[in-house]
Design an enzyme around this catalytic site. Structure first.
Site, PDB file in Angstrom:
ATOM      1  N   HIS A 131       0.874  -1.185   0.000  1.00  0.00           N
ATOM      2  CA  HIS A 131       0.000   0.000   0.000  1.00  0.00           C
ATOM      3  C   HIS A 131       0.910   1.234   0.000  1.00  0.00           C
ATOM      4  O   HIS A 131       2.024   1.172   0.554  1.00  0.00           O
ATOM      5  CB  HIS A 131      -0.842  -0.048   1.272  1.00  0.00           C
ATOM      6  CG  HIS A 131      -1.888   1.010   1.393  1.00  0.00           C
ATOM      7  ND1 HIS A 131      -1.600   2.297   1.781  1.00  0.00           N
ATOM      8  CD2 HIS A 131      -3.222   0.980   1.179  1.00  0.00           C
ATOM      9  CE1 HIS A 131      -2.714   3.008   1.808  1.00  0.00           C
ATOM     10  NE2 HIS A 131      -3.711   2.232   1.442  1.00  0.00           N
ATOM     11  N   ASP A 208       3.355  -4.454   7.849  1.00  0.00           N
ATOM     12  CA  ASP A 208       2.139  -3.669   7.680  1.00  0.00           C
ATOM     13  C   ASP A 208       0.976  -4.632   7.897  1.00  0.00           C
ATOM     14  O   ASP A 208       0.651  -5.446   7.027  1.00  0.00           O
ATOM     15  CB  ASP A 208       2.112  -3.053   6.280  1.00  0.00           C
ATOM     16  CG  ASP A 208       0.806  -2.320   6.014  1.00  0.00           C
ATOM     17  OD1 ASP A 208      -0.134  -2.461   6.821  1.00  0.00           O
ATOM     18  OD2 ASP A 208       0.727  -1.619   4.986  1.00  0.00           O
ATOM     19  N   GLN A 211      -4.233  -5.122   7.129  1.00  0.00           N
ATOM     20  CA  GLN A 211      -5.260  -6.060   6.635  1.00  0.00           C
ATOM     21  C   GLN A 211      -5.220  -7.409   7.350  1.00  0.00           C
ATOM     22  O   GLN A 211      -6.154  -8.195   7.212  1.00  0.00           O
ATOM     23  CB  GLN A 211      -5.089  -6.299   5.119  1.00  0.00           C
ATOM     24  CG  GLN A 211      -5.265  -5.058   4.261  1.00  0.00           C
ATOM     25  CD  GLN A 211      -6.696  -4.512   4.262  1.00  0.00           C
ATOM     26  OE1 GLN A 211      -7.638  -5.165   4.715  1.00  0.00           O
ATOM     27  NE2 GLN A 211      -6.870  -3.304   3.760  1.00  0.00           N
ATOM     28  N   LYS A 234     -10.295  -0.516  10.589  1.00  0.00           N
ATOM     29  CA  LYS A 234     -10.481  -1.713   9.771  1.00  0.00           C
ATOM     30  C   LYS A 234     -10.807  -2.926  10.642  1.00  0.00           C
ATOM     31  O   LYS A 234     -10.958  -4.030  10.143  1.00  0.00           O
ATOM     32  CB  LYS A 234      -9.216  -1.996   8.962  1.00  0.00           C
ATOM     33  CG  LYS A 234      -8.911  -0.932   7.906  1.00  0.00           C
ATOM     34  CD  LYS A 234      -7.729  -1.362   7.060  1.00  0.00           C
ATOM     35  CE  LYS A 234      -7.060  -0.206   6.343  1.00  0.00           C
ATOM     36  NZ  LYS A 234      -7.825   0.297   5.211  1.00  0.00           N
ATOM     37  N   CYS A 374      -4.712   2.406  -3.683  1.00  0.00           N
ATOM     38  CA  CYS A 374      -3.458   2.936  -3.131  1.00  0.00           C
ATOM     39  C   CYS A 374      -2.309   1.957  -3.335  1.00  0.00           C
ATOM     40  O   CYS A 374      -1.464   1.770  -2.438  1.00  0.00           O
ATOM     41  CB  CYS A 374      -3.593   3.277  -1.651  1.00  0.00           C
ATOM     42  SG  CYS A 374      -4.822   4.527  -1.338  1.00  0.00           S
TER      43      CYS A 374
HETATM   44  N1  7TS Z   1      -1.623  -0.654   4.656  1.00  0.00           N
HETATM   45  C1  7TS Z   1      -2.547  -1.441   4.103  1.00  0.00           C
HETATM   46  C2  7TS Z   1      -2.186  -2.861   3.722  1.00  0.00           C
HETATM   47  C3  7TS Z   1      -3.838  -0.935   3.901  1.00  0.00           C
HETATM   48  O1  7TS Z   1      -4.757  -1.722   3.343  1.00  0.00           O
HETATM   49  C4  7TS Z   1      -4.133   0.402   4.281  1.00  0.00           C
HETATM   50  C5  7TS Z   1      -5.474   1.017   4.017  1.00  0.00           C
HETATM   51  C6  7TS Z   1      -3.129   1.158   4.883  1.00  0.00           C
HETATM   52  C7  7TS Z   1      -1.884   0.599   5.049  1.00  0.00           C
HETATM   53  C8  7TS Z   1      -3.351   2.554   5.352  1.00  0.00           C
HETATM   54  O2  7TS Z   1      -4.222   2.561   6.430  1.00  0.00           O
HETATM   55  P1  7TS Z   1      -4.760   3.955   7.033  1.00  0.00           P
HETATM   56  O3  7TS Z   1      -5.806   3.535   8.006  1.00  0.00           O
HETATM   57  O4  7TS Z   1      -3.612   4.636   7.655  1.00  0.00           O
HETATM   58  O5  7TS Z   1      -5.306   4.720   5.865  1.00  0.00           O
HETATM   59  N2  7TS Z   1      -6.140   0.455   2.939  1.00  0.00           N
HETATM   60  C9  7TS Z   1      -7.238   0.943   2.314  1.00  0.00           C
HETATM   61  C10 7TS Z   1      -7.819   0.286   1.245  1.00  0.00           C
HETATM   62  O6  7TS Z   1      -7.397  -0.763   0.775  1.00  0.00           O
HETATM   63  N3  7TS Z   1      -8.892   0.974   0.841  1.00  0.00           N
HETATM   64  O7  7TS Z   1      -9.023   2.071   1.601  1.00  0.00           O
HETATM   65  C11 7TS Z   1      -7.987   2.051   2.538  1.00  0.00           C
END
Ligand code: 7TS
Length: 416
Positions: A131, A208, A211, A234, A374
């Site tokens: 990501h 990371d 997910q 999430k 992303c």
């Molecule tokens: N890493 C992964 C693997 C992610 O899926 C996401 C967010 C992030 C980092 C960033 O997380 P945040 O909460 O700091 O934004 N992924 C997604 C997505 O897949 N669709 O919207 C957000």
């Protein structure tokens, strides 16, 4: 808190759904079918109630006031930290640093650890399926420090070539930063092996886990991870709260990113000293309600039981891959074997643009995401501008997967 049903036979989604008020909503006069869980999850009443209760009955700043409300807010905030620490089996609660989310957690490491430990000519190992939030902070660090980013070979389904990876280590390798589960392909990476190989070269690993933590039982000590980043929103919690897990010795050696209140020991006019963990890395008034909400989310997930949640999602993933693969002209991304992946299912149907599929599904009340998720370098590797992505969670049902497959087939026929 409403106690969800979890039996040896697995969780009962009907019972679970009753805990999520939003799932009774209609969208375009159709029942909501929410399949955008990789973007953000819905919230159970237990989490919404925890936020309400905080604001209605004990809202106060923490670690400051000597009054009853402040003491209660502080106790609940720290209890949330302990819940999260036990959820991931951290050795100490102070190894859990509250951040705004995964993005802030990774940036905290890139600045606070990276600026101290990475210098010109050093190397950071990443994958092409990261990501942007596990990519751009390392590009920024590399630019600041004159370091190099190197990419671990992997196939188009996100399987890392461990032998090639093991050969990438040299005297300049400083860090490995990889996803634990791809937000596009659903691939679960062999995190324990990735860590073991890196540690044989004395190189720390950041996972990371944005997910993975919401969907799999994760034990940071068993994985032996050095840093792990994830987002509350999430995993049934509120937005604006997330976690940097770090091994105590590494966090202790990190420079704070935010100077200000709460993180100091003594402040003089021209210099200051820092306090200990975790406060040292949490300067300023934190997201108190968010942390308390995340604590409630973790309690909910523990009551459901992560193994039964994982089993339920696995069963739904097998079912969804099976139904979708019957659609003429569909290209499904990620590993075909559901044992190698979580419930994130990206696809492309014939020549229909993913945004058109997403719009038609939305008209049926089905929420998916269409776009590059992303992960632009991964889109380039897959040779597509975007994908449609359906992502599952504990409250999804076989009937909702049926709706998805029927909706996708209708979209395909509409644009034929
Ligand atoms: N890493 C992964 C693997 C992610 O899926 C996401 C967010 C992030 C980092 C960033 O997380 P945040 O909460 O700091 O934004 N992924 C997604 C997505 O897949 N669709 O919207 C957000």
């Amino acid at each position: 808190m409403t106690v969800p049903t979890s039996t040896a036979a697995g969780l009962d989604p009907a019972q679970i759904r009753a805990d999520f008020p939003i799932l009774a909503e209609q969208v375009h006069e159709r029942p909501l079918v929410y399949l955008d869980n990789a973007a953000t999850s819905q919230k159970p009443r237990a989490v919404i109630d925890a936020l309400h209760t905080y604001y209605e009955t004990y809202n106060a700043n923490i670690h400051r006031g000597l009054h009853a409300l402040s003491e209660r807010a502080t106790a609940e905030y720290e209890a949330a930290r302990s819940h999260v620490a036990s959820f991931i089996n951290a050795a100490h609660p102070h190894e859990v640093i509250f951040t705004r989310g995964t993005t802030e957690a990774i940036n905290l490491v890139a600045r606070g650890w990276g600026d101290e430990n990475v210098s010109e000519g050093d190397e950071i190992l990443l994958t092409e399926m990261e990501h942007h939030s596990n990519l751009v902070p390392w590009q920024m660090l590399a630019r600041r420090r004159g370091a190099q980013l190197r990419y671990i070979p992997m196939d188009d389904e996100g399987r890392i070539d461990l032998e090639a990876y093991a050969r990438m280590f040299g005297p300049r390798t400083r860090l490995v930063a990889v996803t634990h589960m791809s937000n596009v392909l659903g691939t679960i990476t062999p995190a324990a092996q990735i860590v073991r190989i890196a540690h044989a070269h004395n190189v720390p690993v950041l996972l990371d886990a944005a997910q993975s933590i919401p969907h799999l039982p994760v034990d940071v000590q068993a994985l032996d991870a050095d840093f792990m980043a994830f987002s509350g929103h999430k995993m049934l919690g509120p937005t604006g709260i997330g976690v940097l897990y770090g091994r105590e010795s590494l966090l202790d050696a990190m420079e704070p990113l935010f100077g200000g209140g709460s993180m100091i020991r003594v402040v003089e006019l021209h210099q200051s000293s820092w306090t200990g963990l975790p406060d040292r890395l949490e300067g300023g008034t934190p997201n108190i309600a968010g942390a308390i909400g995340l604590g409630a989310a973790v309690n909910y997930l523990q009551t459901v039981g992560m193994p039964s949640l994982t089993d339920h999602e696995h069963e739904l993933t097998v079912y969804a891959l099976d139904l979708l693969s019957d659609i003429d002209g569909i290209r499904l991304f990620g590993p075909p074997d559901a044992h190698e992946r979580g419930g994130v299912i990206s696809f492309y149907v014939g020549d229909v643009h993913p945004h058109d599929v997403g719009t038609l599904l939305d008209a049926d009340g089905i929420a998916v995401r269409a776009g590059h998720h992303c992960a632009q370098p991964l889109m380039r590797k897959l040779g597509v501008p975007a994908t449609v992505r359906a992502s599952l969670y504990l409250y999804n049902t076989h009937a909702e997967v049926d709706c998805l497959a029927e909706g996708v087939a209708r979209a395909k026929a509409f644009f034929a």
